[in-house]
Design an enzyme around this catalytic site. Structure first.
Site, PDB file in Angstrom:
ATOM      1  N   GLY A  46      37.250 -67.308   3.779  1.00 43.74           N
ATOM      2  CA  GLY A  46      36.610 -66.054   3.396  1.00 43.74           C
ATOM      3  C   GLY A  46      37.350 -64.885   4.017  1.00 43.74           C
ATOM      4  O   GLY A  46      37.945 -65.017   5.088  1.00 43.74           O
ATOM      5  N   GLN A  51      38.846 -56.434   6.942  1.00 43.33           N
ATOM      6  CA  GLN A  51      39.763 -57.212   7.790  1.00 43.33           C
ATOM      7  C   GLN A  51      41.229 -56.925   7.498  1.00 43.33           C
ATOM      8  O   GLN A  51      42.096 -57.281   8.284  1.00 43.33           O
ATOM      9  CB  GLN A  51      39.495 -58.712   7.616  1.00 43.33           C
ATOM     10  CG  GLN A  51      38.181 -59.161   8.205  1.00 43.33           C
ATOM     11  CD  GLN A  51      37.972 -60.638   7.978  1.00 43.33           C
ATOM     12  OE1 GLN A  51      37.516 -61.044   6.921  1.00 43.33           O
ATOM     13  NE2 GLN A  51      38.325 -61.444   8.968  1.00 43.33           N
ATOM     14  N   CYS A  94      36.694 -66.992  12.490  1.00 45.81           N
ATOM     15  CA  CYS A  94      37.000 -65.752  11.784  1.00 45.81           C
ATOM     16  C   CYS A  94      38.494 -65.471  11.903  1.00 45.81           C
ATOM     17  O   CYS A  94      39.061 -65.611  12.987  1.00 45.81           O
ATOM     18  CB  CYS A  94      36.206 -64.611  12.419  1.00 45.81           C
ATOM     19  SG  CYS A  94      36.477 -63.028  11.621  1.00 45.81           S
ATOM     20  N   LEU A  95      39.110 -65.063  10.795  1.00 50.53           N
ATOM     21  CA  LEU A  95      40.551 -64.778  10.825  1.00 50.53           C
ATOM     22  C   LEU A  95      40.866 -63.588  11.739  1.00 50.53           C
ATOM     23  O   LEU A  95      41.998 -63.433  12.162  1.00 50.53           O
ATOM     24  CB  LEU A  95      41.071 -64.520   9.410  1.00 50.53           C
ATOM     25  CG  LEU A  95      41.035 -65.739   8.470  1.00 50.53           C
ATOM     26  CD1 LEU A  95      41.462 -65.350   7.069  1.00 50.53           C
ATOM     27  CD2 LEU A  95      41.899 -66.870   8.999  1.00 50.53           C
ATOM     28  N   HIS A 136      28.496 -64.043   6.568  1.00 49.92           N
ATOM     29  CA  HIS A 136      29.556 -63.686   7.529  1.00 49.92           C
ATOM     30  C   HIS A 136      30.433 -62.563   6.953  1.00 49.92           C
ATOM     31  O   HIS A 136      30.738 -61.589   7.638  1.00 49.92           O
ATOM     32  CB  HIS A 136      30.381 -64.953   7.820  1.00 49.92           C
ATOM     33  CG  HIS A 136      31.579 -64.748   8.701  1.00 49.92           C
ATOM     34  ND1 HIS A 136      31.737 -65.395   9.905  1.00 49.92           N
ATOM     35  CD2 HIS A 136      32.690 -63.993   8.548  1.00 49.92           C
ATOM     36  CE1 HIS A 136      32.885 -65.022  10.458  1.00 49.92           C
ATOM     37  NE2 HIS A 136      33.488 -64.181   9.655  1.00 49.92           N
ATOM     38  N   GLU A 137      30.803 -62.688   5.674  1.00 43.96           N
ATOM     39  CA  GLU A 137      31.696 -61.690   5.063  1.00 43.96           C
ATOM     40  C   GLU A 137      30.970 -60.359   4.812  1.00 43.96           C
ATOM     41  O   GLU A 137      31.555 -59.291   4.983  1.00 43.96           O
ATOM     42  CB  GLU A 137      32.303 -62.221   3.758  1.00 43.96           C
ATOM     43  CG  GLU A 137      33.144 -63.490   3.893  1.00 43.96           C
ATOM     44  CD  GLU A 137      34.191 -63.450   4.992  1.00 43.96           C
ATOM     45  OE1 GLU A 137      34.712 -62.359   5.311  1.00 43.96           O
ATOM     46  OE2 GLU A 137      34.487 -64.503   5.569  1.00 43.96           O
ATOM     47  N   HIS A 140      30.978 -58.325   7.796  1.00 43.46           N
ATOM     48  CA  HIS A 140      32.223 -57.565   7.995  1.00 43.46           C
ATOM     49  C   HIS A 140      32.142 -56.191   7.316  1.00 43.46           C
ATOM     50  O   HIS A 140      32.678 -55.213   7.817  1.00 43.46           O
ATOM     51  CB  HIS A 140      33.427 -58.314   7.413  1.00 43.46           C
ATOM     52  CG  HIS A 140      34.022 -59.336   8.337  1.00 43.46           C
ATOM     53  ND1 HIS A 140      34.519 -59.018   9.574  1.00 43.46           N
ATOM     54  CD2 HIS A 140      34.196 -60.662   8.194  1.00 43.46           C
ATOM     55  CE1 HIS A 140      34.984 -60.124  10.158  1.00 43.46           C
ATOM     56  NE2 HIS A 140      34.791 -61.143   9.339  1.00 43.46           N
TER      57      HIS A 140
HETATM   58 ZN    ZN Z   1      35.309 -63.106   9.676  1.00 42.67          ZN
END
Ligand code: ZN
Length: 169
Positions: A46, A51, A94-95, A136-137, A140
Site C-alpha cells: 500500500g 508518502q 510502513c514504507l 493505514h493508508e 496517511h
Molecule cells: Zn504506511
C-alpha cells in the site's frame, strides 16, 4: 511510469493533511500509476500520495502475493463510511518507517467510498488485511502513522532510531 522517492519518518510532510482531488484527471491517473510502480519496486502492499510528497487524497493497494496475478486497487478521496466494532491486532509495517513492524489494533472490517482510476464512484466492503491496509493508508492522508497507536515510549524509541539512520545517510 516512473519511480518516485518515498519519504521517511521524521519527514514533516508525512504529518500534513492531504487535500481531496477535484477529479481523477490525467495528472491524477499518472500519479496513481507512478505510485503503483513505486510501491511494487519498494516492495510494498500500500502507498499513499503523501508518502511521495504529494498532499492529495490518493492511495494505491495491491495485496497479491509473489507469483500471484497483480490486482491493483486505486482510490481517490477514500472515505470510511462504516467501521466494525470488532478490533483485531495485526502486524503492520510502513514504507516510510523502514524495518519496523508492530502489532496494531484496528476494526477488522470497514466500508469505504471512493473514486477509482476512471473517476467512477465506488463502494467497497473490506475485511481482514484489506481493511487494515485501507485504514493505514487513509491515516496517511490525515498525517497519521501507525506508530502513533503505540505507547509513547515505543514511539520515542523508533523515532530516535530513525533520526539516527537519517544522520548516517
Ligand atoms: Zn504506511
Amino acid at each position: 511510469m516512473s519511480i518516485l522517492k518515498i519519504l521517511k519518518e521524521p519527514d514533516p510532510i508525512l504529518r500534513k493533511k492531504s487535500a481531496p482531488v477535484a477529479s481523477v484527471d490525467k495528472h491524477i491517473k499518472k500519479l496513481m500509476n507512478d505510485m503503483l510502480e513505486t510501491m511494487y519496486a519498494a516492495p510494498g502492499i500500500g502507498l499513499a500520495a503523501a508518502q511521495v510528497g504529494i498532499l492529495k487524497r490518493v492511495i494505491v493497494i495491491d495485496l497479491a502475493k509473489d507469483g500471484e496475478k497483480k490486482s491493483p486497487l486505486f482510490f481517490a478521496n477514500p472515505v470510511i463510511t462504516w467501521k466494525s466494532e470488532i478490533l483485531e491486532k495485526k502486524e503492520e509495517g510502513c514504507l516510510s518507517i523502514p524495518d519496523y513492524f508492530a502489532e496494531i489494533k484496528r476494526p477488522n472490517a470497514c466500508h469505504v467510498s471512493y473514486l477509482d482510476q476512471h473517476g467512477k464512484e465506488k463502494k467497497l466492503k473490506a475485511e481482514g488485511l484489506l481493511a487494515t491496509c485501507i485504514q493505514h493508508e487513509i491515516d496517511h492522508c490525515d498525517g497519521i502513522l501507525f506508530i502513533d497507536y503505540l505507547s509513547k515510549l515505543k514511539r520515542m524509541f523508533i523515532s530516535k532510531k530513525l533520526a539516527k539512520l537519517k544522520k548516517q545517510q
